[in-house]
Design a protein around this motif. Structure first.
Motif, PDB file in Angstrom:
ATOM      1  N   ASN A  49      34.594  44.008  33.060  1.00 57.42           N
ATOM      2  CA  ASN A  49      34.384  43.887  34.453  1.00 57.42           C
ATOM      3  C   ASN A  49      32.798  43.854  34.560  1.00 57.42           C
ATOM      4  O   ASN A  49      32.157  45.079  34.593  1.00 57.42           O
ATOM      5  CB  ASN A  49      34.990  45.095  35.179  1.00 57.42           C
ATOM      6  CG  ASN A  49      34.447  44.920  37.014  1.00 57.42           C
ATOM      7  OD1 ASN A  49      33.742  43.967  37.246  1.00 57.42           O
ATOM      8  ND2 ASN A  49      34.875  45.969  37.524  1.00 57.42           N
ATOM      9  N   THR A  51      34.537  38.944  33.214  1.00 59.59           N
ATOM     10  CA  THR A  51      34.811  38.485  34.474  1.00 59.59           C
ATOM     11  C   THR A  51      33.606  39.216  35.712  1.00 59.59           C
ATOM     12  O   THR A  51      33.271  40.117  35.327  1.00 59.59           O
ATOM     13  CB  THR A  51      36.108  38.904  35.228  1.00 59.59           C
ATOM     14  OG1 THR A  51      36.401  38.393  36.566  1.00 59.59           O
ATOM     15  CG2 THR A  51      36.405  40.367  35.019  1.00 59.59           C
ATOM     16  N   LEU A  90      41.526  35.864  39.038  1.00 61.06           N
ATOM     17  CA  LEU A  90      41.495  36.714  37.896  1.00 61.06           C
ATOM     18  C   LEU A  90      42.968  37.124  37.599  1.00 61.06           C
ATOM     19  O   LEU A  90      43.125  37.140  36.383  1.00 61.06           O
ATOM     20  CB  LEU A  90      40.632  38.103  38.452  1.00 61.06           C
ATOM     21  CG  LEU A  90      40.688  39.144  37.251  1.00 61.06           C
ATOM     22  CD1 LEU A  90      39.995  38.654  35.957  1.00 61.06           C
ATOM     23  CD2 LEU A  90      39.859  40.427  37.738  1.00 61.06           C
ATOM     24  N   THR A 148      37.910  42.718  42.390  1.00 61.32           N
ATOM     25  CA  THR A 148      38.105  43.029  41.114  1.00 61.32           C
ATOM     26  C   THR A 148      38.775  44.293  40.758  1.00 61.32           C
ATOM     27  O   THR A 148      39.603  44.351  39.983  1.00 61.32           O
ATOM     28  CB  THR A 148      36.798  42.512  40.005  1.00 61.32           C
ATOM     29  OG1 THR A 148      36.566  41.082  40.429  1.00 61.32           O
ATOM     30  CG2 THR A 148      37.231  42.874  38.636  1.00 61.32           C
ATOM     31  N   SER A 170      37.654  33.823  33.495  1.00 65.26           N
ATOM     32  CA  SER A 170      38.397  34.307  34.477  1.00 65.26           C
ATOM     33  C   SER A 170      38.314  33.583  35.922  1.00 65.26           C
ATOM     34  O   SER A 170      38.860  33.719  36.894  1.00 65.26           O
ATOM     35  CB  SER A 170      38.001  35.643  35.043  1.00 65.26           C
ATOM     36  OG  SER A 170      36.743  35.738  35.374  1.00 65.26           O
TER      37      SER A 170
END
Length: 398
Positions: free
Chosen positions: A46, A21, A28, A53, A98
């Motif tokens: 990540n 993502t 997400l 996020t 995502s």
């Protein structure tokens, strides 16, 4: 398949879900919650997100999370995710984007397909309906472009090679070497998996393109350039190494007799197509383009829609023991055509550019020999295949 049954099968097949993502905070959490309905074996990468996020991921304390301090690209995120999955002992990884375009409730589709596949040596790619309303034109064009080159490089025809919703066999992935770091990685990985005899297949999935919430990080010019460069390199490897390697493996395994029976006589191609394939192989094999024979014959066989195996086999007419005779015959034919009588004394050849005359004579002669030989082999083989087909037809009706 209900979620509890899917969870059991995911556990028994040793599957995890990998979610790379980058700045997709609007979708997400929905994606993660959707996946959690089927499994908690989740790895999230990540990729240096600068939005919300990090706060979203902080809500989940039972997931494996890898965090990059800066954005490195989807390829790096997937590669690091695979390494982590392999380290944790998983055999397969389902990747899901995502950005909300994929539906987590399609995860059982992958699990069912894996369960039914006999060898488990398979890589599934979710096939989106690229004709449905809302699919961007650039996505549809890019997918067709990618599908063509994947077929050229592997011989496998797929309807979708760019979907990020996939199931990967980690025991194969861990032994492959990768060089790409961005979106083009998803092409590199499926091509190299196919080269390792992994079954690469499509399975139908749902797709949602909601421009109000979906954030795409695909940069048309930069990423398309990267993909084009990668495909150029993969095509080169296909022609120079992969196709010749596969041919020689097949030839060695079967032997001359078995190869002729199965791949030449047993081919379902028409007598004309087989004869033209032989003619092409003989022509290329006798030309003076040393070092390029394999590349040229495979490329031309594909371009002309001829039998690649037959054309490649007969392009090896210039095997080492025959080379001196081919060069001698080509030179003599060249002398006849050009009306010259060349000397073959080394000191005379190296003076006054005499070597250029010899080279010209050889080139003219070799192309002439190649043309004549191709015509002869083509005609004879065509008549042979016609007779063979008639005998088979008569035997089958007898």
């Amino acid at each position: 398949m209900n979620p509890s049954l899917a969870n059991q099968k995911i556990d028994s097949l040793n599957v995890c879900v990998l979610i790379p993502t980058y700045n997709n905070d609007r979708t997400l959490q929905r994606v993660i919650d959707g996946v959690l309905e089927y499994t908690n074996h989740i790895i999230i990468v990540n990729d240096g997100a600068t939005d919300n996020t990090k706060n979203i991921l902080s809500k989940y304390d039972n997931l494996t999370i890898i965090t990059f301090t800066e954005n490195k690209g989807k390829g790096v995120a997937l590669r690091e995710g695979f390494k982590k999955a392999i380290h944790l002992g998983y055999d397969f990884a389902i990747t899901i984007d995502s950005d909300g375009q994929h539906f987590p409730n399609d995860i059982p589709v992958f699990i069912n397909a894996l369960e039914q596949h006999q060898t488990k040596n398979v890589l599934f790619i979710g096939a989106r309906n690229m004709e449905q309303e809302g699919v961007p034109g650039k996505s549809s064009f890019g997918n067709k472009f990618s599908n063509f080159w994947f077929w050229f490089e592997t011989g496998i025809k797929l309807q979708d090679t760019q979907s990020g919703f996939r199931l990967y066999p980690l025991q194969v992935i861990k032994n492959l070497r990768f060089f790409t770091t961005k979106f083009e990685f998803e092409i590199e990985v499926i091509v190299k998996s196919a080269w390792k005899n992994v079954d690469v297949k499509n399975i139908p999935i749902q797709v949602l393109y909601d421009e109000n919430e979906r954030v795409s990080h695909f940069r048309p010019f930069k990423d398309f350039t990267r993909i084009s460069i990668l495909n150029t390199w993969l095509v080169f490897l296909t022609l120079v190494y992969i196709k010749p390697r596969n041919f020689f493996k097949n030839f060695k395994k079967k032997g001359v007799k078995q190869f002729f029976i199965e791949d030449v006589l047993g081919s379902y191609d028409s007598p004309k197509k087989k004869a033209l394939s032989i003619a092409l192989g003989v022509f290329i094999g006798l030309t003076p383009l040393w070092g390029l024979h394999s590349v040229l014959v495979i490329f031309l066989a594909i371009f002309l829609n001829l039998n690649k195996a037959i054309a490649f086999a007969f392009s090896n007419v210039s095997i080492p023991p025959f080379i001196p005779f081919i060069i001698y015959t080509s030179t003599k034919i060249g002398e006849k055509i050009l009306g010259v009588q060349n000397t073959y004394k080394l000191d005379e050849i190296t003076q006054n550019f005499e070597f250029v005359k010899h080279l010209k004579t050889y080139i003219v002669g070799s192309f002439t020999l190649a043309t004549i030989s191709a015509c002869i082999f083509g005609i004879i083989s065509y008549l042979f295949f016609l007779m063979f087909n008639k005998k088979n037809t008569a035997r089958n009706h007898g």
